[in-house]
Design an enzyme around this catalytic site. Structure first.
Site, PDB file in Angstrom:
ATOM      1  N   ARG A  26     -59.676  25.031  50.109  1.00 41.43           N
ATOM      2  CA  ARG A  26     -59.054  24.388  48.948  1.00 41.43           C
ATOM      3  C   ARG A  26     -57.544  24.273  49.133  1.00 41.43           C
ATOM      4  O   ARG A  26     -56.933  23.270  48.751  1.00 41.43           O
ATOM      5  CB  ARG A  26     -59.403  25.169  47.681  1.00 41.43           C
ATOM      6  CG  ARG A  26     -60.841  24.894  47.207  1.00 41.43           C
ATOM      7  CD  ARG A  26     -61.300  25.906  46.182  1.00 41.43           C
ATOM      8  NE  ARG A  26     -62.590  25.542  45.610  1.00 41.43           N
ATOM      9  CZ  ARG A  26     -63.768  25.744  46.207  1.00 41.43           C
ATOM     10  NH1 ARG A  26     -63.806  26.303  47.411  1.00 41.43           N
ATOM     11  NH2 ARG A  26     -64.900  25.381  45.621  1.00 41.43           N
ATOM     12  N   SER A 166     -72.635  25.375  40.316  1.00 36.42           N
ATOM     13  CA  SER A 166     -72.220  25.108  41.693  1.00 36.42           C
ATOM     14  C   SER A 166     -70.739  24.790  41.735  1.00 36.42           C
ATOM     15  O   SER A 166     -70.294  23.783  41.183  1.00 36.42           O
ATOM     16  CB  SER A 166     -73.022  23.922  42.269  1.00 36.42           C
ATOM     17  OG  SER A 166     -72.445  23.472  43.478  1.00 36.42           O
ATOM     18  N   GLN A 168     -69.032  23.896  44.354  1.00 33.87           N
ATOM     19  CA  GLN A 168     -68.780  22.727  45.202  1.00 33.87           C
ATOM     20  C   GLN A 168     -69.024  21.434  44.441  1.00 33.87           C
ATOM     21  O   GLN A 168     -68.235  20.488  44.532  1.00 33.87           O
ATOM     22  CB  GLN A 168     -69.651  22.786  46.460  1.00 33.87           C
ATOM     23  CG  GLN A 168     -69.269  23.913  47.404  1.00 33.87           C
ATOM     24  CD  GLN A 168     -70.125  23.958  48.655  1.00 33.87           C
ATOM     25  OE1 GLN A 168     -71.010  23.119  48.842  1.00 33.87           O
ATOM     26  NE2 GLN A 168     -69.891  24.938  49.499  1.00 33.87           N
ATOM     27  N   ASP A 313     -73.976  34.350  48.009  1.00 33.24           N
ATOM     28  CA  ASP A 313     -73.720  34.558  49.432  1.00 33.24           C
ATOM     29  C   ASP A 313     -73.929  36.007  49.852  1.00 33.24           C
ATOM     30  O   ASP A 313     -74.133  36.289  51.043  1.00 33.24           O
ATOM     31  CB  ASP A 313     -72.293  34.128  49.786  1.00 33.24           C
ATOM     32  CG  ASP A 313     -72.120  32.619  49.797  1.00 33.24           C
ATOM     33  OD1 ASP A 313     -73.132  31.910  49.967  1.00 33.24           O
ATOM     34  OD2 ASP A 313     -70.982  32.156  49.644  1.00 33.24           O
TER      35      ASP A 313
END
Length: 429
Positions: A26, A166, A168, A313
């Site tokens: 980012r 999400s 993303q 994750d």
């Protein structure tokens, strides 16, 4: 590469972990959009952030590397250049999805490509909202990279309710929205990582338990000058390794403590892990601190499905912790794991089976029947070329009675290039 891991009698030491990949990527993209110079310290050397950095350079950013920092001269929103060759995102889903939003918003025609793993992951979730905002996107089988992105008509700001939590997808829509004369609003029902909102200082408000984030041309894109904190996802492996290992005490320096990223801390503390936070401070818009973790007695836990997006994750290494906890633990509502770099539920099940664990594989997770005294002779683990599976297998290997082997262990470099060296520093035989 096949890596041999010896059993450990203790884990002792202090580690400086790799920079956060999500924030690094980012920082590169937002520095491109900033009209001026940003100085980014401790940018990640991992493959994904380097792919992102290459892409922003092709889009017009000028990058100087010196003295462990990046000086990035951005183009501003209206200065982006049409790339002369394909934008290669490598293995980075973050790069492909966020840059799709940038290209849609800017009206830049480009082709986004990725490696075989990335090209096997669906992009349908971002294609639909980008086309609703005016983009024309050609994709293999209407959902897979390569993506050919073009926008001829005017950008169409929108109100978009996230169908899933999400970061993303949320970031993709917000980045496209930054180019609109009218605000684009993203409505978030369940929380996801909030790095984009923080680093861009976007307007946020809560309405009836929903977060509404807005982006438009009215938003000034801030300079991205800060030090990237250590990656909490990398810290996760050491948190579990020390919690389950006898005679363990690890100090993890300057780790990102973003509350939308560190659900694993709460999970491990609820399981009984001995974890303390020291030297809390801010790195730019992101909280950080030192984490101290020691040998612990763990008990089983059913993870609240609402927490899954904030620990998605870390679930492979959480499964390892559950194996050494007293009682039966449940991971549910994690079907998204089947669509990561590999089918991680399948990969976790293979890892547990290799050591003779008592568990059940479900479509959306696992039930693991743990035992603090669990032990196994030795095993050979398949990483499936997945960095998080390889490192989880390494932590599990430390608890064996004899050496273990991990296939395709070089995959750890995707997020943690120095993992094997750090393992050698703190694992005592």
């Amino acid at each position: 590469m096949i890596k041999t891991v010896q059993p450990a009698n203790s884990l002792i030491g202090e580690l400086h972990l790799p920079p956060d990949k999500s924030i690094s990527q980012r920082a590169a993209i937002f520095s491109l959009l900033h009209d001026g110079v940003s100085v980014v310290k401790n940018y990640s050397p991992a493959q994904d952030p380097q792919s992102t950095l290459s892409c922003v350079q092709q889009l017009g950013a000028e990058v100087e590397k010196a003295d462990g920092q990046l000086k990035i001269k951005g183009t501003g929103r209206d200065g982006l250049k049409k790339p002369v060759k394909d934008l290669d995102c490598g293995n980075s889903g973050t790069a492909m999805r966020l840059l799709s939003g940038v290209l849609t918003g800017a009206g830049i025609s480009a082709k986004l490509i990725g490696d075989p793993s990335l090209s096997a992951r669906t992009m349908k979730r971002i294609i639909d909202p980008m086309e609703a905002m005016g983009a024309h996107i050609l994709a293999r089988n209407s959902q897979y990279a390569p993506l050919f992105i073009n926008r001829i008509d005017a950008l169409k700001p929108m109100k978009y309710e996230l169908p899933i939590p999400s970061a993303q997808l949320k970031s993709c829509v917000l980045l496209a929205g930054l180019f609109g004369d009218e605000p684009t609003q993203v409505i978030e029902i369940l929380p996801s990582r909030d790095h984009t909102e923080r680093l861009l200082n976007l307007d946020q408000k809560m309405v009836q338990h929903r977060k509404i984030i807005s982006a438009s041309r009215e938003d000034v894109i801030p300079e991205q000058s800060y030090t990237i904190p250590g990656d909490f996802s990398a810290a996760a492996f050491w948190l579990v390794a020390a919690a389950i290992q006898e005679k363990a005490e690890l100090v993890l320096k300057n780790i990102g403590l973003n509350p939308t990223r560190n659900a694993l801390l709460d999970i491990l503390k609820d399981m009984g892990a001995d974890i303390a936070i020291e030297n809390e401070h801010n790195e730019g818009a992101e909280p950080a601190g030192d984490i101290v973790v020691r040998q612990s007695s763990l008990k089983a836990l059913d993870i609240d499905p609402k927490m899954i997006p904030n620990c998605i994750d870390e679930l492979p290494i959480i499964a390892v912790a559950m194996l050494f906890a007293e009682g039966s633990s449940v991971i549910a509502g994690a079907e998204e794991l089947r669509h990561k770099e590999t089918d991680r539920i399948m990969a976790m099940a293979k890892m547990l089976k290799a050591v003779g664990a008592d568990f059940e594989e479900k479509e959306d997770g696992l039930i693991i029947h743990g035992n603090p005294d669990f032990t196994f002779e030795q095993a050979t683990f398949e990483s499936f070329h997945d960095h998080r599976i390889a490192m989880s297998a390494a932590v599990l290997s430390l608890k064996s009675r004899k050496e273990c082997k991990i296939r395709d262990a070089e995959s750890a470099a995707v997020s943690y290039p120095g993992f094997w060296e750090d393992l050698g520093l703190v694992a005592k035989g």
